[in-house]
Write a protein that holds these residues in place. Sequence first.
Motif, mmCIF file in Angstrom:
data_model
loop_
_atom_site.group_PDB
_atom_site.id
_atom_site.type_symbol
_atom_site.label_atom_id
_atom_site.label_comp_id
_atom_site.label_asym_id
_atom_site.label_seq_id
_atom_site.Cartn_x
_atom_site.Cartn_y
_atom_site.Cartn_z
ATOM 1 N N ARG A 5 1.656 6.681 -7.325
ATOM 2 C CA ARG A 5 0.734 7.328 -7.383
ATOM 3 C C ARG A 5 1.192 8.946 -7.290
ATOM 4 N NH1 ARG A 5 -2.873 3.637 -5.117
ATOM 5 N NH2 ARG A 5 -2.831 4.741 -3.269
ATOM 6 N N SER A 6 2.008 9.069 -6.175
ATOM 7 C CA SER A 6 2.502 10.526 -6.039
ATOM 8 C C SER A 6 3.374 10.799 -6.582
ATOM 9 C CB SER A 6 2.319 10.689 -4.375
ATOM 10 O OG SER A 6 3.600 9.967 -4.188
ATOM 11 N N HIS A 46 2.328 1.619 -3.596
ATOM 12 C CA HIS A 46 1.397 2.176 -4.508
ATOM 13 C C HIS A 46 1.020 3.472 -4.130
ATOM 14 C CE1 HIS A 46 -0.452 -2.107 -5.241
ATOM 15 N NE2 HIS A 46 0.546 -1.770 -6.106
ATOM 16 N N GLN A 47 1.017 4.076 -2.916
ATOM 17 C CA GLN A 47 0.921 5.577 -2.800
ATOM 18 C C GLN A 47 1.994 6.305 -3.170
ATOM 19 O OE1 GLN A 47 0.383 6.179 1.425
ATOM 20 N NE2 GLN A 47 0.386 8.341 1.039
ATOM 21 N N ASP A 62 0.795 -1.322 0.113
ATOM 22 C CA ASP A 62 -0.031 0.116 0.022
ATOM 23 C C ASP A 62 0.770 1.190 -0.126
ATOM 24 O OD1 ASP A 62 -2.327 -1.511 -0.168
ATOM 25 O OD2 ASP A 62 -2.416 -1.114 2.323
#
Length: 91
Positions: free
Chosen positions: A82-83, A78-79, A75
């Motif tokens: 994405r950023s 992935h965060q 997680d």
Amino acid sequence: MTDTAVIHLAMQAMVVAAKLCAPILLTSLLVGFGISLFQAATQIQEFTLSFVPKILAVGIAIVVSGHWMLITLVDFTHQLFRSLPGLISGG
């Protein structure tokens, strides 16, 4: 990429690292404390008496909490991915 973004990202990484280390470290601490109390009460000073139970307990902690640890790490990754566009562009 601003200094605030770098600090925020580093802080998130340290929090995730602390979460991932906590089950293993706490298990080792508690088992080590219990074994130390036992050794102090019985005055048995055997190295394997403290080493083997810790290894077994840490192995059990990894088996029990490994799935949660993996999900937490995925997680966070992935965060982070994405950023990345926002971090690179400076927005």
